[in-house]
Design an enzyme around this catalytic site. Structure first.
Site, mmCIF file in Angstrom:
data_model
loop_
_atom_site.group_PDB
_atom_site.id
_atom_site.type_symbol
_atom_site.label_atom_id
_atom_site.label_comp_id
_atom_site.label_asym_id
_atom_site.label_seq_id
_atom_site.Cartn_x
_atom_site.Cartn_y
_atom_site.Cartn_z
ATOM 1 N N GLU A 106 24.257 64.463 12.126
ATOM 2 C CA GLU A 106 23.624 63.204 11.759
ATOM 3 C C GLU A 106 24.152 62.130 12.680
ATOM 4 O OE1 GLU A 106 22.430 62.993 7.175
ATOM 5 O OE2 GLU A 106 23.926 61.515 7.760
ATOM 6 N N ASP A 128 25.747 50.308 3.910
ATOM 7 C CA ASP A 128 26.978 50.941 4.375
ATOM 8 C C ASP A 128 28.217 50.157 3.980
ATOM 9 O OD1 ASP A 128 26.381 53.406 5.929
ATOM 10 O OD2 ASP A 128 25.034 52.028 6.962
ATOM 11 N N TYR A 144 18.613 64.332 0.855
ATOM 12 C CA TYR A 144 19.988 63.837 0.935
ATOM 13 C C TYR A 144 20.294 63.180 -0.404
ATOM 14 C CZ TYR A 144 24.026 61.296 2.980
ATOM 15 O OH TYR A 144 25.264 60.791 3.260
#
Lengths: 268, 399
Positions: free
Chosen positions: A49, A60, A175
């Site tokens: 990734e 994030d 995911y």
């Protein structure tokens, strides 16, 4: 079948689980990304990734934010990330590469232009974290038409009714973000994750990777027991950040090898 | 579809708006959408909102004929909608009361907010104290320094102020950090977003709460002048005060709607905060709209003397109104805004916020091109006490 699909099929045939490490392209230096990608594979990565730096990485935590800032300071943008992937593909034609980033750089390039360039560079899947299925109609179709797998997230807050909707547009793998919060958060409740995965698998045939909160062989093993793939991001990026100058590639190699042992221990 | 029927059920204003967030927030936004839909159709909710606006905020805010300023500028008569007279000194409180009442309905005991100039942070801290909620305000480290009095106000009101040191250390980074907090504490926490931007349903609900400004004007202007104004002018950062006064005027097609962005050192210099004047569409902070971005789709740093306008995006409805041609958007640079600030101080005895001074500066340009029996309505969105340090510094005066 896509390179991602082939990878999962081959692993399943050997009763193995996938290890998917994440690094931010351009961190710590523009010239280190391709060597790092090769080292990830040597140490046992099944899929890579590759983070596309963005000025406002809203989903994030501080570790990957800082990696993004370092990469931007190195003037690395989406076009550079595609060039790095193409460079990697010169000597590796088997390991899938998934780009992970935010909507705006891709939007700015244009879905069609991006998809063409990404496919040509050897990209296999694309995860744009801030494009949920509801807003993905234009994007997913273009990606699929060019043979790119659109990867989507599921989270602990995703209701069962949405899983089918996500599965309908997703490609490659799902995911599953195992924690509420941003990347780099702590504390993983395995029982809760296992329950969620069972629910997801009722509605979705794609392999399911689990990320967030995996930091060593032990946590990697625990996740590999219940998931099809183990995704590790902040822990690796943190290693890159703290490694002494010149040591970064070696440190990452050791860490990913340790994670590999954890993932493989789950299959024994 | 009529311009006033927007957004659609998924938050789109034409190609703009929408929901661009990570999966973790999708459920929370859906919960908010459903609850807001119930609330806005609940007479008890509306009655309580209106009661609070009247008795706690002090609404309706007056419309004031700025006669000396009009004479000075020559041409059209300038009227000011006095949002600066609201409790806490700006229009922001209209929205924070609405959202705090929603938070209470949803059983959330903790509220978070982002702030630039600090006005929204103060308004959020105020309602958190008023309704007994814990309050955390994210503020760019740069803005914490620029707006020290507001930081202290928030603390007096019991809020925790968290300086944000990532990125450009301004409003956009505070918004990133507030979103990260929300993702992490999504079950206990209500995010009081300060402007008509962000993912659906925020642009819609913030607009709805701020529309009280324009609705009052629709009644007040005929009472004062016998008719509606020829032009309505408001400053645009995220765009909540502007959409609040514009939206009720959209069906009144003869009324020009003029949004004023921060021109900073001038559009040509590149140092500004004017995405509608000089940006291109993109996705940031959960919605699609005009943005300031570079050739790689990275968000670029903004520049404005006014912290409240220092934002690289703009509410999606403004992008739509621009493309539809229903509203015009112009930029006023720092110097022009400063001159208008001093004009209003000297000629009317009103110290305006630097944000609102941008709108006054546009009136200064427009009025002389109009006849003396024509009318300009300026939304004076906030008062300028918070800005006196900045103004002193720019004038070379140490306080």
């Amino acid at each position: 079948m896509s390179r991602i699909g082939q990878t999962f099929t081959a692993l399943k045939a050997h009763n193995k689980k996938a290890l998917i490490p994440f690094i931010t392209a351009g961190d710590p230096g523009k010239g280190l990304t391709v060597p790092l990608m090769h080292v990830l594979v040597e140490a046992g990565a099944d899929i890579i990734e590759l983070g596309v730096p963005f000025s406002d990485p809203m989903a994030d935590g501080p570790v990957i934010q800082r990696a993004s800032e370092r990469a931007l300071a190195n003037k690395v943008g989406l076009k550079d990330v595609l060039a790095m992937t193409a460079e990697f593909r010169k000597t590796n034609t088997t390991t899938p590469v998934v780009l992970m980033g935010y909507a705006n750089p891709v939007e700015h390039m244009g879905y069609e232009t991006f998809a063409l360039a990404a496919k040509a560079a050897g990209v296999d899947g694309v995860l744009t974290v801030d494009i949920p299925p509801e807003e993905s109609a234009g994007m997913s179709d273009v990606f699929k038409a060019h043979g790119l797998d659109p990867i989507f997230l599921l989270s602990p807050t995703t209701p069962e009714s949405r899983v089918e909707q996500v599965a309908a547009v997703a490609g490659g793998f799902i995911y599953y973000v195992s924690l509420k919060g941003v990347t780099g958060s702590a504390n993983l409740d395995m029982d809760e994750v296992a329950q969620k995965l069972a629910m997801i698998r009722k509605h979705c045939d794609l392999p399911v990777g689990v990320g967030f909160g995996i930091r060593d062989a032990t946590t990697a093993e625990a996740v590999a027991r219940i998931a099809d793939a183990v995704v590790v991001g902040s822990r690796i990026v943190s290693e890159i950040e703290t490694a002494p100058e010149g040591e970064c590639v070696n440190r990452v190699k050791q860490l990913v090898a340790e994670l590999r042992r954890g993932v493989d221990a789950a299959s024994k | 579809m009529k311009l006033t029927d927007l957004p659609d059920s998924r938050g789109h204003f034409g190609p703009y708006g929408g929901i661009f967030v990570a999966e973790t927030l999708m459920a929370a936004l859906e919960e908010l959408r459903v609850e807001y839909d119930r609330a806005r159709n609940d007479p008890a909710f509306i009655a309580e909102f209106e009661y609070e606006l009247k008795h706690y905020v002090g609404r309706p805010s007056p419309v004031y004929h700025a006669k000396r300023l009009s004479e000075q500028y020559g041409g059209a008569q300038i009227y000011l909608k006095r949002e600066d007279l609201n409790h806490t000194g700006a229009h922001k409180i209209n929205n924070t009361i609405g959202q705090a009442l929603l938070a209470r309905r949803m059983g959330k005991k903790r509220v978070i907010a982002e702030t630039g100039a600090g006005q929204h942070g103060v308004a959020s801290a105020t309602v958190a104290a008023r309704y007994g909620m814990e309050c955390v305000v994210y503020m760019g480290a740069e803005d914490v320094i620029r707006q020290a009095p507001n930081v202290f106000r928030m603390k007096l009101l019991g809020a925790t102020v968290v300086p944000v040191s990532s990125g450009s250390r301004t409003l956009k980074d505070a918004l990133n950090e507030a979103m990260r907090d929300w993702v992490t504490n999504v079950e206990s926490t209500f995010y009081i977003l300060g402007t008509a931007a962000g993912p659906h349903p925020y642009p819609m609900l913030v607009r709805d709460f701020q529309c009280v400004i324009g609705r009052e004007c629709l009644t007040q202007m005929p009472e004062l002048t016998g008719r509606q104004p020829d032009a309505v002018i408001a400053c645009v950062g995220g765009g909540s005060n502007a959409i609040g006064i514009f939206h009720p005027y959209i069906p009144h097609e003869t009324v020009r709607l003029i949004g004023v962005e921060a021109g900073g050192s001038g559009i040509a210099s590149g140092k500004h905060a004017a995405p509608l004047s000089a940006g291109t569409p993109g996705v940031l902070h959960g919605f699609r709209s005009y943005l300031m971005q570079d050739e790689n789709g990275q968000i670029i740093e903004t520049h404005s003397v006014s912290a409240g306008l220092d934002y690289p995006g703009v509410g999606p409805e403004h992008s739509y109104l621009k493309d539809a041609g229903r509203a015009e958007y112009v930029a006023i640079n720092d110097d022009e805004a400063m001159a208008a600030f001093h004009d209003l101080c000297r000629f009317e005895g009103i110290i305006p916020a630097l944000e609102s001074s941008h709108a006054v500066a546009q009136a200064k340009k427009l009025a002389p091109t109009m006849k003396t029996d024509q009318i300009i309505l300026v939304n004076l969105s906030g008062r300028g006490d918070k800005d006196i340090d900045t103004v002193a510094k720019l004038s070379g005066i140490a306080l």
